[in-house]
Each structure stands twice: as structure tokens, then as C-alpha cells.
Design a protein around this motif. Structure first.
Motif, PDB file in Angstrom:
ATOM      1  N   GLY A  47       0.796  -1.231   0.097  1.00 40.18           N
ATOM      2  CA  GLY A  47       0.176  -0.161   0.017  1.00 40.18           C
ATOM      3  C   GLY A  47       0.896   1.272   0.070  1.00 40.18           C
ATOM      4  N   VAL A  48       0.433   1.993  -0.923  1.00 40.88           N
ATOM      5  CA  VAL A  48       1.053   3.480  -0.911  1.00 40.88           C
ATOM      6  C   VAL A  48       0.459   4.604  -0.308  1.00 40.88           C
ATOM      7  CG1 VAL A  48       2.148   5.277  -2.605  1.00 40.88           C
ATOM      8  CG2 VAL A  48       2.363   2.771  -2.938  1.00 40.88           C
ATOM      9  N   ALA A  49      -0.952   4.680  -0.580  1.00 36.94           N
ATOM     10  CA  ALA A  49      -1.683   5.667   0.060  1.00 36.94           C
ATOM     11  C   ALA A  49      -3.077   5.371   0.040  1.00 36.94           C
ATOM     12  CB  ALA A  49      -1.517   7.035  -0.500  1.00 36.94           C
ATOM     13  N   VAL A  50      -3.946   5.917   0.617  1.00 38.47           N
ATOM     14  CA  VAL A  50      -5.493   5.856   0.658  1.00 38.47           C
ATOM     15  C   VAL A  50      -6.188   7.090   0.944  1.00 38.47           C
ATOM     16  CG1 VAL A  50      -5.547   5.335   3.077  1.00 38.47           C
ATOM     17  CG2 VAL A  50      -7.236   4.322   1.639  1.00 38.47           C
ATOM     18  N   ILE A  51      -7.532   7.159   0.310  1.00 36.48           N
ATOM     19  CA  ILE A  51      -8.131   8.275   0.734  1.00 36.48           C
ATOM     20  C   ILE A  51      -9.552   8.067   0.807  1.00 36.48           C
ATOM     21  CG2 ILE A  51      -8.394   8.708  -1.941  1.00 36.48           C
ATOM     22  CD1 ILE A  51      -8.534  11.892  -1.311  1.00 36.48           C
ATOM     23  N   THR A  52     -10.197   8.517   1.957  1.00 37.68           N
ATOM     24  CA  THR A  52     -11.662   8.058   2.024  1.00 37.68           C
ATOM     25  C   THR A  52     -12.492   8.598   1.128  1.00 37.68           C
ATOM     26  OG1 THR A  52     -11.807   9.447   4.005  1.00 37.68           O
ATOM     27  CG2 THR A  52     -10.896   7.399   4.600  1.00 37.68           C
ATOM     28  N   ALA A  53     -13.762   7.860   1.225  1.00 41.14           N
ATOM     29  CA  ALA A  53     -14.911   8.299   0.469  1.00 41.14           C
ATOM     30  C   ALA A  53     -15.393   9.421   1.240  1.00 41.14           C
ATOM     31  CB  ALA A  53     -15.887   7.286   0.190  1.00 41.14           C
ATOM     32  N   ARG A  54     -15.702   9.209   2.666  1.00 44.47           N
ATOM     33  CA  ARG A  54     -16.692  10.194   3.353  1.00 44.47           C
ATOM     34  C   ARG A  54     -16.034  11.520   3.475  1.00 44.47           C
ATOM     35  NH1 ARG A  54     -18.052   8.225   9.304  1.00 44.47           N
ATOM     36  NH2 ARG A  54     -19.137   6.556   8.226  1.00 44.47           N
ATOM     37  N   VAL A 102     -12.781  -4.161   4.213  1.00 43.08           N
ATOM     38  CA  VAL A 102     -12.443  -4.644   5.520  1.00 43.08           C
ATOM     39  C   VAL A 102     -12.138  -3.458   6.289  1.00 43.08           C
ATOM     40  CG1 VAL A 102     -10.871  -5.958   6.952  1.00 43.08           C
ATOM     41  CG2 VAL A 102     -11.470  -6.745   4.631  1.00 43.08           C
ATOM     42  N   GLY A 103     -12.688  -3.159   7.514  1.00 42.21           N
ATOM     43  CA  GLY A 103     -12.314  -2.132   8.468  1.00 42.21           C
ATOM     44  C   GLY A 103     -11.561  -2.582   9.751  1.00 42.21           C
ATOM     45  N   PRO A 104     -11.437  -1.724  10.530  1.00 45.14           N
ATOM     46  CA  PRO A 104     -11.303  -0.145  10.313  1.00 45.14           C
ATOM     47  C   PRO A 104     -10.400   0.145   9.276  1.00 45.14           C
ATOM     48  CG  PRO A 104     -10.291  -0.770  12.237  1.00 45.14           C
ATOM     49  CD  PRO A 104     -10.887  -2.159  11.885  1.00 45.14           C
ATOM     50  N   TRP A 105     -10.501   1.106   8.386  1.00 45.30           N
ATOM     51  CA  TRP A 105     -10.028   1.485   7.180  1.00 45.30           C
ATOM     52  C   TRP A 105      -8.371   1.706   7.578  1.00 45.30           C
ATOM     53  CZ3 TRP A 105      -7.347   6.001   6.060  1.00 45.30           C
ATOM     54  CH2 TRP A 105      -7.918   7.183   6.840  1.00 45.30           C
ATOM     55  N   SER A 106      -8.083   2.428   8.604  1.00 46.34           N
ATOM     56  CA  SER A 106      -7.080   2.877   8.829  1.00 46.34           C
ATOM     57  C   SER A 106      -6.054   1.752   9.381  1.00 46.34           C
ATOM     58  CB  SER A 106      -7.117   3.897  10.199  1.00 46.34           C
ATOM     59  OG  SER A 106      -7.573   3.242  11.409  1.00 46.34           O
ATOM     60  N   VAL A 107      -6.411   0.802   9.694  1.00 49.03           N
ATOM     61  CA  VAL A 107      -5.701  -0.448  10.007  1.00 49.03           C
ATOM     62  C   VAL A 107      -5.448  -1.326   8.702  1.00 49.03           C
ATOM     63  CG1 VAL A 107      -5.549  -2.474  11.532  1.00 49.03           C
ATOM     64  CG2 VAL A 107      -6.303  -0.280  12.594  1.00 49.03           C
ATOM     65  N   THR A 108      -6.640  -1.238   8.032  1.00 48.24           N
ATOM     66  CA  THR A 108      -6.617  -2.452   6.927  1.00 48.24           C
ATOM     67  C   THR A 108      -6.169  -2.042   5.626  1.00 48.24           C
ATOM     68  OG1 THR A 108      -8.875  -2.094   6.465  1.00 48.24           O
ATOM     69  CG2 THR A 108      -8.458  -3.815   8.246  1.00 48.24           C
ATOM     70  N   TRP A 109      -5.954  -0.725   5.381  1.00 49.17           N
ATOM     71  CA  TRP A 109      -6.059  -0.141   4.183  1.00 49.17           C
ATOM     72  C   TRP A 109      -4.614  -0.665   3.338  1.00 49.17           C
ATOM     73  CZ3 TRP A 109      -1.904   2.585   1.717  1.00 49.17           C
ATOM     74  CH2 TRP A 109      -0.872   3.188   2.805  1.00 49.17           C
ATOM     75  N   TYR A 110      -3.614  -0.920   3.960  1.00 51.04           N
ATOM     76  CA  TYR A 110      -2.588  -1.162   3.171  1.00 51.04           C
ATOM     77  C   TYR A 110      -2.443  -2.942   2.822  1.00 51.04           C
ATOM     78  CZ  TYR A 110      -1.374  -3.328   7.558  1.00 51.04           C
ATOM     79  OH  TYR A 110      -1.352  -4.117   8.849  1.00 51.04           O
ATOM     80  N   ARG A 111      -3.386  -3.373   3.286  1.00 56.92           N
ATOM     81  CA  ARG A 111      -3.697  -4.768   2.755  1.00 56.92           C
ATOM     82  C   ARG A 111      -4.162  -5.186   1.542  1.00 56.92           C
ATOM     83  NH1 ARG A 111      -6.073  -6.715   8.640  1.00 56.92           N
ATOM     84  NH2 ARG A 111      -4.319  -6.056   9.939  1.00 56.92           N
ATOM     85  N   ARG A 112      -3.612  -5.944   0.652  1.00 55.54           N
ATOM     86  CA  ARG A 112      -4.043  -6.294  -0.663  1.00 55.54           C
ATOM     87  C   ARG A 112      -5.583  -6.787  -0.818  1.00 55.54           C
ATOM     88  NH1 ARG A 112      -1.026  -9.333  -5.501  1.00 55.54           N
ATOM     89  NH2 ARG A 112      -2.602  -9.337  -6.958  1.00 55.54           N
TER      90      ARG A 112
END
Length: 128
Positions: A47-54, A102-112
Motif C-alpha cells: 500500500g502506498v496511500a489511501v483516501i476515504t470516501a466520506r 475490511v475495516g477499520p480502514w486506518s488499520v486495513t487499508w495497506y492490505r491487498r
């Protein structure tokens, strides 16, 4: 049918910049969190970066923090990754992902395995 199409990759010298784009279709631009991943030959996809929808909150991998910026234009259904001060170790295939399941997003975002939709990737090569 959800489709993600990346563009903007290329070859640059160290210290240069590139801007990646990911055009999404098949769903409303604001509906899903989106992210960027990369995979170098012989290595795991990371994972490089994530941006949430909300609220468009963002998180970055430590390796790119301060150099890369993720953003989205919901009206255009497009995700971006501005990459500055590129290093040879940034060389990889870069993938766009959507719909973090899969949540919470801040913890799981970097997992493929946390993401449902993927693009085909765009190659970034940084020479020293």
C-alpha cells in the motif's frame, strides 16, 4: 461493472515527478474509498496511500510520506497520485484500488486483500 484504468506512468530520473491518474467507471465517484498500491519485481504488493470516501482523509506509507500526494475528483470519477522527489526505489508497477471492504480502514487499508476492485497497473521507472 466497475472498471479502473491507470495512466501517467513512465520513466524519469531521480528527483523528478510524475502524476498518476486512475479513471473509475461503473459507480459514483464518491461511493468508495480508493488507494494506490505498488509492486516491484519479486516483491509483495504494498500500500502506498489511501483516501476515504466520506471525508477524503488520507494516509501514506512511511516510505512516501512527504513526497507523494493522493487526491480525488469525485465529479470526474478520477483518483490521482502526485509523486515528487522520486527515488530509484519507487520503481514499480502502480495499481489503483477501490472499495475497501475490511475495516477499520486506518488499520486495513495497506492490505491487498482488503480491496475489491483493481486496475491493470501503470509502470513507473526511476533511474539514478
Amino acid at each position: 461493472q466497475v472498471q479502473l484504468v491507470e495512466s501517467g506512468g513512465g520513466s524519469v530520473q531521480a528527483g523528478g515527478s510524475l502524476r498518476l491518474s486512475c479513471a473509475a467507471s461503473g459507480y459514483a465517484g464518491y461511493a468508495y474509498s480508493m488507494g494506490w498500491f505498488r509492486q516491484a519485481p519479486g516483491k509483495e504488493r504494498e500500500g502506498v496511500a489511501v483516501i476515504t470516501a466520506r471525508d477524503s482523509s488520507t494516509v501514506y506509507a512511511d516510505s512516501v510520506k512527504g513526497r507523494f500526494t493522493i487526491s480525488r475528483d469525485n465529479a470526474k470519477n478520477t483518483l490521482y497520485l502526485q509523486m515528487n522527489s522520486l527515488k530509484p526505489e519507487d520503481t514499480a508497477m502502480y495499481y489503483c484500488a477501490a472499495h475497501l471492504t475490511v475495516g477499520p480502514w486506518s488499520v486495513t487499508w495497506y492490505r491487498r486483500q482488503s480491496w475489491k476492485y483493481w486496475g491493470q497497473g501503470t509502470q513507473v521507472t526511476v533511474s539514478s
